[in-house]
Scaffold this active site. Structure first.
Site, PDB file in Angstrom:
ATOM      1  N   SER A 195       0.850  -1.191   0.000  1.00  0.00           N
ATOM      2  CA  SER A 195       0.000   0.000   0.000  1.00  0.00           C
ATOM      3  C   SER A 195       0.888   1.244   0.000  1.00  0.00           C
ATOM      4  O   SER A 195       1.703   1.411  -0.900  1.00  0.00           O
ATOM      5  CB  SER A 195      -0.953  -0.029   1.200  1.00  0.00           C
ATOM      6  N   THR A 196       0.784   2.094   1.010  1.00  0.00           N
ATOM      7  CA  THR A 196       1.556   3.335   1.049  1.00  0.00           C
ATOM      8  C   THR A 196       3.051   3.040   0.992  1.00  0.00           C
ATOM      9  O   THR A 196       3.570   2.288   1.800  1.00  0.00           O
ATOM     10  CB  THR A 196       1.239   4.112   2.336  1.00  0.00           C
ATOM     11  N   HIS A 224      -2.622  -1.285  -3.205  1.00  0.00           N
ATOM     12  CA  HIS A 224      -3.755  -0.376  -3.007  1.00  0.00           C
ATOM     13  C   HIS A 224      -3.551   0.842  -3.906  1.00  0.00           C
ATOM     14  O   HIS A 224      -2.675   1.675  -3.649  1.00  0.00           O
ATOM     15  CB  HIS A 224      -3.839   0.080  -1.555  1.00  0.00           C
ATOM     16  N   MET A 263      -0.396   1.259   5.041  1.00  0.00           N
ATOM     17  CA  MET A 263      -1.262   1.559   6.176  1.00  0.00           C
ATOM     18  C   MET A 263      -2.261   0.430   6.393  1.00  0.00           C
ATOM     19  O   MET A 263      -2.578  -0.318   5.480  1.00  0.00           O
ATOM     20  CB  MET A 263      -2.026   2.860   5.940  1.00  0.00           C
ATOM     21  N   ASP A 305      -4.406  -4.844   6.056  1.00  0.00           N
ATOM     22  CA  ASP A 305      -4.752  -5.716   4.934  1.00  0.00           C
ATOM     23  C   ASP A 305      -3.607  -6.694   4.669  1.00  0.00           C
ATOM     24  O   ASP A 305      -2.436  -6.318   4.674  1.00  0.00           O
ATOM     25  CB  ASP A 305      -5.035  -4.870   3.688  1.00  0.00           C
TER      26      ASP A 305
END
Length: 399
Positions: A215-216, A243, A336, A339
């Site tokens: 993600s991030t 993401h 973040m 998940d």
């Protein structure tokens, strides 16, 4: 791509307490008003300034001294991609989140911004009158400000060299393919309670598929990782869920293909899963794998968000168990939230293995931290050690 996490600012040291000061830079009065109201409703952040152009931001950065800047891409006088390096030159520890509508050009510029030192990006809804789109934008923006801004509560990293301003010509041509380098250790962002971390042995089964969730900070980490995975990609399928919204995943797949020098593309519903290529979950769709006769195929669905994400990592991890059982290696990179942790638990319960990126090299230690604290990881490694370990595992080394 690499993110520049800078150290001491020219305007002072990192703030130890008090709300995060956020500078909003956008030529839309509607967007500025929305973001200002959202930030004003949070106890841990405040609006430091609301400005119309990048030029105003550059000229006033030292006076405003913000912690975080939400920077629009398309603005008069000085656009976001041109203002970005000038802002970082004046305040090295400034967290910059690029904001743009979902066009291919803006997605390309956002990727360019990451290579120039932006911490992250966020897509703006085409219309704020659509409630669901505005709600997602609201939730994601506040979370990004909070989690990325949290690094200002930590010890600053060593300052990086000054960045050269981006030329208009380079932006017009689109982003150059970033050099596949391993990001320098970033200030860790703790998302979970501290405590001793334990690892478990790697599976005794040889992996037959590599699954990656991120993600991030993920685009930068993925670009670094895939350069080391050629031997695995050539012999086994590699499936990635990052993401990321539509259009952005299209650009990311193109970057992964050029960087890895292997076929990489957004997955297509129903296509067979074969060795020799990278399958990337397309933005806005969950990616799973299913049995299709004697073959394995991609299954995309437009179901509700999972863990506030779409695509989400958990559906990919869990679906793979029906196909490969315990012959799965899952890697959870920076991001973040949590998940991938539940799907990782399922993988381990089926006999597979999980590797998590360590805290020191993660932009945000949420997803990998959740897996680490859940006790499901066989290894918790710096980014620059994950590729070598993955290659050894697929070559038969279980140590």
């Amino acid at each position: 791509m690499s993110v520049a996490f800078a150290g001491n600012s020219t305007t002072g040291s990192s703030r130890e307490a008090g709300p995060l000061r956020v500078m909003i830079v956008d030529d839309s009065v509607v967007i500025r008003g929305l973001i200002s109201r959202w930030i004003g409703a949070e106890h841990d952040m405040e609006v430091a300034a609301s400005l119309r152009t990048g030029l105003e931001a550059v000229n006033q950065i030292e006076r405003i001294n913000p912690d975080v800047a939400v920077l629009d891409i398309e603005m008069p006088e000085l656009d976001g991609i041109s203002a970005l390096p000038q802002l970082l030159a004046k305040k090295r520890d400034l967290v910059i989140i690029m904001a743009s509508t979902l066009t291919r050009r803006n997605a390309e510029i956002s990727f360019k911004a990451l290579s120039l030192g932006a911490a992250d990006y966020i897509p703006k809804p085409e219309s704020t009158r659509e409630a669901s789109a505005a709600d997602i934008f609201h939730h994601d923006l506040i979370q990004k400000i909070r989690h990325l801004g949290a690094r200002l509560r930590r010890k600053p990293a060593v300052a990086s060299p000054p960045l050269a301003p981006a030329s208009p010509a380079s932006v017009a041509r689109g982003p150059a393919v970033a050099r596949p380098v391993t990001p320098a250790p970033a200030p860790a962002i703790h998302a979970l309670s501290s405590g001793p971390l334990t690892t478990r042995p790697f599976s005794t089964q040889a992996p037959k598929v590599l699954l990656i969730g991120s993600s991030t900070g993920g685009p930068q980490a993925l670009m670094a990782l895939v350069t080391e995975l050629g031997p695995v990609i050539d012999r086994f399928p590699v499936l990635i869920t990052q993401h990321m919204p539509p259009t952005f995943t299209t650009i990311l797949a193109e970057h992964l293909a050029r960087t890895s020098r292997r076929p990489a593309a957004e997955a297509v519903d129903g296509e067979p899963v074969k060795p020799g290529r990278i399958y990337l979950a397309p933005g806005g769709k969950h990616m799973r794998v299913v049995r299709s006769g004697a073959d394995v195929a991609i299954a995309l669905d437009d179901g509700p968000a999972v863990n506030f994400c779409k695509p989400a990592v958990d559906p990919l991890f869990t679906s793979a168990i029906d196909i490969w059982h315990g012959a799965i290696l899952s890697v959870i990179l920076t991001g973040m939230g949590s998940d991938g942790m539940r799907g990782g638990k399922d993988v381990v319960a089926a006999g597979g293995s999980v590797i998590a990126q360590d805290e020191a090299t993660s932009v945000v230690w949420g997803m990998p931290g959740a897996a680490a604290h859940a006790g499901i990881c066989a290894a918790i490694l710096p980014l620059n050690q994950i590729g070598a370990r993955v290659n050894r595992l697929f070559a038969g080394d279980r140590s």
